[in-house]
Design a protein around this motif. Structure first.
Motif, PDB file in Angstrom:
ATOM      1  N   VAL A 198       0.837  -1.206   0.000  1.00 18.80           N
ATOM      2  CA  VAL A 198       0.000   0.000   0.000  1.00 18.80           C
ATOM      3  C   VAL A 198       0.870   1.254   0.000  1.00 18.80           C
ATOM      4  O   VAL A 198       0.586   2.229  -0.712  1.00 18.80           O
ATOM      5  N   ILE A 199       1.946   1.247   0.790  1.00 22.03           N
ATOM      6  CA  ILE A 199       2.838   2.404   0.873  1.00 22.03           C
ATOM      7  C   ILE A 199       3.451   2.716  -0.489  1.00 22.03           C
ATOM      8  O   ILE A 199       3.431   3.861  -0.952  1.00 22.03           O
ATOM      9  N   VAL A 200       3.994   1.682  -1.131  1.00 25.75           N
ATOM     10  CA  VAL A 200       4.645   1.885  -2.430  1.00 25.75           C
ATOM     11  C   VAL A 200       3.619   2.318  -3.479  1.00 25.75           C
ATOM     12  O   VAL A 200       3.901   3.170  -4.327  1.00 25.75           O
ATOM     13  N   HIS A 201       2.423   1.770  -3.413  1.00 23.78           N
ATOM     14  CA  HIS A 201       1.362   2.176  -4.350  1.00 23.78           C
ATOM     15  C   HIS A 201       1.009   3.653  -4.163  1.00 23.78           C
ATOM     16  O   HIS A 201       0.913   4.418  -5.133  1.00 23.78           O
ATOM     17  N   ASP A 202       0.833   4.080  -2.899  1.00 18.42           N
ATOM     18  CA  ASP A 202       0.458   5.471  -2.628  1.00 18.42           C
ATOM     19  C   ASP A 202       1.547   6.452  -3.038  1.00 18.42           C
ATOM     20  O   ASP A 202       1.254   7.593  -3.418  1.00 18.42           O
ATOM     21  N   LEU A 203       2.805   6.027  -2.951  1.00 16.19           N
ATOM     22  CA  LEU A 203       3.919   6.899  -3.336  1.00 16.19           C
ATOM     23  C   LEU A 203       4.277   6.781  -4.814  1.00 16.19           C
ATOM     24  O   LEU A 203       5.249   7.383  -5.267  1.00 16.19           O
ATOM     25  N   GLY A 204       3.489   6.018  -5.558  1.00 18.34           N
ATOM     26  CA  GLY A 204       3.684   5.907  -7.000  1.00 18.34           C
ATOM     27  C   GLY A 204       4.880   5.077  -7.413  1.00 18.34           C
ATOM     28  O   GLY A 204       5.471   5.308  -8.476  1.00 18.34           O
ATOM     29  N   GLY A 205       5.246   4.093  -6.587  1.00 16.82           N
ATOM     30  CA  GLY A 205       6.409   3.275  -6.898  1.00 16.82           C
ATOM     31  C   GLY A 205       6.065   2.024  -7.687  1.00 16.82           C
ATOM     32  O   GLY A 205       4.939   1.535  -7.647  1.00 16.82           O
ATOM     33  N   ASP A 206       7.045   1.485  -8.425  1.00 17.08           N
ATOM     34  CA  ASP A 206       6.871   0.255  -9.181  1.00 17.08           C
ATOM     35  C   ASP A 206       7.520  -0.906  -8.424  1.00 17.08           C
ATOM     36  O   ASP A 206       7.936  -0.757  -7.272  1.00 17.08           O
ATOM     37  N   GLN A 207       7.630  -2.086  -9.085  1.00 17.95           N
ATOM     38  CA  GLN A 207       8.190  -3.256  -8.422  1.00 17.95           C
ATOM     39  C   GLN A 207       9.654  -3.041  -8.045  1.00 17.95           C
ATOM     40  O   GLN A 207      10.123  -3.499  -6.991  1.00 17.95           O
ATOM     41  N   ALA A 208      10.413  -2.328  -8.889  1.00 16.65           N
ATOM     42  CA  ALA A 208      11.820  -2.035  -8.568  1.00 16.65           C
ATOM     43  C   ALA A 208      11.911  -1.159  -7.325  1.00 16.65           C
ATOM     44  O   ALA A 208      12.774  -1.361  -6.465  1.00 16.65           O
ATOM     45  N   ALA A 209      11.010  -0.170  -7.208  1.00 20.38           N
ATOM     46  CA  ALA A 209      11.001   0.689  -6.014  1.00 20.38           C
ATOM     47  C   ALA A 209      10.656  -0.124  -4.780  1.00 20.38           C
ATOM     48  O   ALA A 209      11.243   0.069  -3.707  1.00 20.38           O
ATOM     49  N   TYR A 210       9.692  -1.046  -4.919  1.00 17.45           N
ATOM     50  CA  TYR A 210       9.309  -1.921  -3.796  1.00 17.45           C
ATOM     51  C   TYR A 210      10.525  -2.701  -3.310  1.00 17.45           C
ATOM     52  O   TYR A 210      10.789  -2.800  -2.103  1.00 17.45           O
ATOM     53  N   THR A 211      11.280  -3.260  -4.255  1.00 22.09           N
ATOM     54  CA  THR A 211      12.464  -4.037  -3.905  1.00 22.09           C
ATOM     55  C   THR A 211      13.488  -3.166  -3.187  1.00 22.09           C
ATOM     56  O   THR A 211      14.080  -3.568  -2.183  1.00 22.09           O
ATOM     57  N   TRP A 212      13.698  -1.937  -3.679  1.00 22.31           N
ATOM     58  CA  TRP A 212      14.717  -1.074  -3.089  1.00 22.31           C
ATOM     59  C   TRP A 212      14.306  -0.525  -1.733  1.00 22.31           C
ATOM     60  O   TRP A 212      15.154  -0.256  -0.881  1.00 22.31           O
ATOM     61  N   VAL A 213      13.015  -0.346  -1.492  1.00 21.02           N
ATOM     62  CA  VAL A 213      12.571   0.069  -0.165  1.00 21.02           C
ATOM     63  C   VAL A 213      12.976  -0.988   0.867  1.00 21.02           C
ATOM     64  O   VAL A 213      13.351  -0.666   2.001  1.00 21.02           O
ATOM     65  N   ILE A 214      12.922  -2.246   0.461  1.00 18.95           N
ATOM     66  CA  ILE A 214      13.322  -3.342   1.350  1.00 18.95           C
ATOM     67  C   ILE A 214      14.840  -3.470   1.418  1.00 18.95           C
ATOM     68  O   ILE A 214      15.443  -3.522   2.493  1.00 18.95           O
ATOM     69  N   THR A 215      15.486  -3.524   0.241  1.00 15.52           N
ATOM     70  CA  THR A 215      16.922  -3.810   0.203  1.00 15.52           C
ATOM     71  C   THR A 215      17.776  -2.653   0.708  1.00 15.52           C
ATOM     72  O   THR A 215      18.907  -2.879   1.134  1.00 15.52           O
ATOM     73  N   ALA A 216      17.265  -1.416   0.670  1.00 12.31           N
ATOM     74  CA  ALA A 216      18.050  -0.286   1.185  1.00 12.31           C
ATOM     75  C   ALA A 216      18.360  -0.504   2.662  1.00 12.31           C
ATOM     76  O   ALA A 216      19.495  -0.286   3.120  1.00 12.31           O
ATOM     77  N   THR A 217      17.340  -0.940   3.404  1.00  9.88           N
ATOM     78  CA  THR A 217      17.555  -1.227   4.828  1.00  9.88           C
ATOM     79  C   THR A 217      18.474  -2.428   5.016  1.00  9.88           C
ATOM     80  O   THR A 217      19.399  -2.401   5.836  1.00  9.88           O
ATOM     81  N   LEU A 218      18.232  -3.493   4.257  1.00  7.44           N
ATOM     82  CA  LEU A 218      19.048  -4.695   4.388  1.00  7.44           C
ATOM     83  C   LEU A 218      20.495  -4.424   3.990  1.00  7.44           C
ATOM     84  O   LEU A 218      21.430  -4.955   4.607  1.00  7.44           O
ATOM     85  N   ALA A 278      -5.786   2.195 -17.141  1.00  8.74           N
ATOM     86  CA  ALA A 278      -4.828   3.238 -16.782  1.00  8.74           C
ATOM     87  C   ALA A 278      -3.988   2.818 -15.580  1.00  8.74           C
ATOM     88  O   ALA A 278      -2.776   3.059 -15.533  1.00  8.74           O
ATOM     89  N   GLN A 279      -4.623   2.178 -14.601  1.00  5.60           N
ATOM     90  CA  GLN A 279      -3.889   1.741 -13.413  1.00  5.60           C
ATOM     91  C   GLN A 279      -2.868   0.662 -13.751  1.00  5.60           C
ATOM     92  O   GLN A 279      -1.731   0.706 -13.286  1.00  5.60           O
ATOM     93  N   LEU A 280      -3.265  -0.284 -14.612  1.00  6.77           N
ATOM     94  CA  LEU A 280      -2.361  -1.380 -14.951  1.00  6.77           C
ATOM     95  C   LEU A 280      -1.210  -0.926 -15.838  1.00  6.77           C
ATOM     96  O   LEU A 280      -0.124  -1.525 -15.813  1.00  6.77           O
ATOM     97  N   SER A 281      -1.421   0.109 -16.614  1.00  6.87           N
ATOM     98  CA  SER A 281      -0.375   0.576 -17.534  1.00  6.87           C
ATOM     99  C   SER A 281       0.521   1.642 -16.910  1.00  6.87           C
ATOM    100  O   SER A 281       1.488   2.078 -17.531  1.00  6.87           O
ATOM    101  N   SER A 282       0.225   2.053 -15.664  1.00  9.67           N
ATOM    102  CA  SER A 282       0.992   3.134 -15.029  1.00  9.67           C
ATOM    103  C   SER A 282       2.378   2.693 -14.573  1.00  9.67           C
ATOM    104  O   SER A 282       3.256   3.514 -14.335  1.00  9.67           O
TER     105      SER A 282
END
Length: 567
Positions: free
Chosen positions: A41-61, A454-458
């Motif tokens: 939900v956080i990554v969706h609200d901030l307009g992030g994609d799957q790569a951003a999701y991964t980096w939100v996790i891996t930045a901490t790790l 539109a949501q799926l192509s964003s």
């Protein structure tokens, strides 16, 4: 070298000293787990994609992995109590700042700072435990650690999901603040350790920079190769080549500096080397599985953040039950290797079964798969640190403990990155191959289909549970397939972990704490000086005292030192 009181601590004194330490660990765990189910939900609200999701996790790790050996080295040089308090402040301060992020880049930056504090909590908690509790007695207190883990790992995701559903996900980043303040106060009052520096402190700044460069380049390449740029190209040559060069130079530097960040001499012992190899795959299972199971529950099973927290309980239950039961058994019987072997076998089974997931897999089966994986992690994770502490010299307890934790975190970081890259590439292929199915499903929606398209192509991660049928079932299927492909990464690593554990030397656990071993070393050296009237070889003294402590033979009766790692 860090020393405690020369008098052996009573059970009550140990409990008092552990109070603040346990609360500090709780702060670290709750701040991490509370956002786990909310991350889609956080990554969706901030307009992030799957790569951003991964980096939100891996930045901490990533920063956790890099900073862990640094904190471990500092623990051998400076006051450990002050260091763990500083780690709490850094961790919670960055966590709270992340709550104000307006885009994924800012969130990733604060999560990276959060990892620096997290590395300190991970390393220092292990080192301080070795100061006040012997390896043999550690299981006696596993119930306390299990209770903390239970509340944080089970309650965190549930609390985070409830906050996200009922209020706003930003509050997830603020809930740890009161616990952090309490931890700092209690640590100040209950944890009594002092530091005596036997030599002038020397920080391996070159090693820190080189290690950070090598790991960062590798992770950036793994995350972006195949999407931002081709697998084979100038970017790959520069990043992989740079990582290799930085690693080689790091090894050279570590061989020459007076106080290396990771003493390479540790790898001469089989126990440390094999534990490191095993810990890498444990890290993949622990971090990668938990991260992508949260995505699976929400994107393939239609769960809300709160429901996702409940649905991952079987894995947490497996981890907690196995770690607590095995800890008690280790203390009672003094045997550890059989539990590590069983844990690695369960890890192989769990990883293999999770790679077969579909969006409609019977949830009872999914629960069994998660329980097996959690039980495997619970039996192996802490025990690998325990057996390394059992053989490490007191003067190297910090770097030895943090070394295993570092490689576990590094394995988890790389594992999450690789699994994220596999997931992203699989999704791209599935969406490309299935665009006709999606188009037909969208056409059935009429006027509503425009918003869905539109949501799926964003390019952002969709809120799958809010999509209308039949589009929802198609997207759930795609994410389930991609996530199951990502889980395949853990299988060969779990097999390697089993092989490494099979070859671990089966050394008995000492009943002496780090402090008592250090005092025994000092007493033996002083005794030899008094008898001979001449300086003695302190390195030999340490080896002799360690051998005596581990074998249960009185120090004065040992005449030669030998390492069980070489037997």
């Amino acid at each position: 070298m860090t020393t405690d009181s020369p008098v052996k601590m009573t059970h009550r004194q140990v409990l008092e000293a552990l109070t603040g330490l346990l609360l500090g660990m709780f702060v670290s765990m709750i701040a991490t787990t509370v956002v786990s189910t909310s991350m889609p939900v956080i990554v969706h609200d901030l307009g992030g994609d799957q790569a951003a999701y991964t980096w939100v996790i891996t930045a901490t790790l990533l920063t956790t992995a890099i900073s862990t050996p640094i904190w471990g080295k500092l623990a051998d040089l400076f006051n450990r109590k002050l260091l763990i308090q500083l780690a709490i402040i850094v961790f919670v301060g960055a966590t709270a700042a992340a709550g104000f992020a307006q885009d994924t880049d800012t969130l990733i930056a604060f999560r990276a700072i959060q990892g620096i504090g997290g590395g300190g909590l991970a390393a220092l908690s292990q080192v301080i435990m070795a100061d006040i509790i012997s390896p043999r007695e550690r299981g006696r207190y596993m119930g306390l650690f299990g209770a903390v883990m239970a509340v944080a790992t089970v309650g965190g995701p549930l609390l985070g999901g409830w906050i996200t559903d009922a209020a706003n996900w930003r509050w997830n980043f603020f809930v740890a603040l009161p616990f952090a303040i309490a931890a700092l106060i209690i640590l100040q009052k209950t944890l009594h350790i002092s530091t005596e520096r036997t030599s002038k402190a020397s920080i391996d700044y070159a090693g820190i920079v080189l290690l950070s460069t090598a790991v960062s380049l590798l992770l950036i390449w793994i995350t972006n190769a195949g999407s931002t740029f081709d697998w084979w190209g100038i970017e790959t040559i520069l990043m992989v080549g740079g990582a290799v060069v930085a690693t080689v130079v790091f090894i050279i530097v570590e061989l020459k500096v007076r106080e290396p960040l990771i003493p390479l001499s540790l790898f001469r012992g089989r126990t440390f080397t094999l534990s490191v190899i095993a810990s890498i795959s444990i890290g993949v299972a622990m971090f990668g599985t938990s991260v992508y199971l949260a995505q699976y529950m929400q994107l393939s099973r239609g769960a809300s953040p709160t429901e996702a927290g409940l649905m991952t309980l079987p894995m947490m239950a497996g981890l907690l039950i196995s770690s607590m039961v095995v800890g008690q058994l280790v203390t009672r019987f003094g045997k550890w290797k059989g539990y590590l072997i069983l844990g690695s076998v369960l890890l192989i089974a769990g990883s293999s079964l999770l790679s077969t997931l579909h969006y409609d897999t019977d949830f009872l089966l999914v629960s069994v798969y998660m329980f097996l994986t959690g039980a495997g992690v619970g039996m192996t994770m802490q025990n690998l640190v325990l057996i390394v502490q059992n053989v490490a010299k007191p003067s190297e307890m910090g770097v030895a403990s943090s070394g295993v934790t570092f490689f576990r975190s590094l394995g988890g970081t790389i594992g999450v990155s690789v699994m994220g890259a596999v997931l992203a590439n699989s999704l791209t292929s599935l969406f490309s191959d299935g665009k006709e199915r999606i188009g037909a499903a969208i056409a059935e929606l009429g006027a509503k289909g425009t918003d869905v398209a539109a949501q799926l192509s964003s390019g952002t991660i969709p809120e799958v549970r809010l999509l209308p049928e039949p589009v929802r079932s198609i997207i759930e299927d795609f994410y389930a397939q991609a996530i199951s492909h990502a889980f395949l990464i853990g299988i060969p690593l779990a097999v390697i972990s089993l092989v490494a554990i099979l070859f671990l030397p089966n050394r008995p656990l000492t009943t002496m704490t780090t402090t008592e071993r250090a005092q025994a070393d000092a007493a033996k050296a002083e005794s030899d000086r008094a008898e001979t009237g001449s300086p003695v070889d302190e390195a030999a003294d340490v080896a002799i005292a360690d051998a005596a402590a581990l074998s249960g033979v009185p120090t004065g009766t040992v005449t030669t030192g030998s390492s069980d790692d070489r037997r």
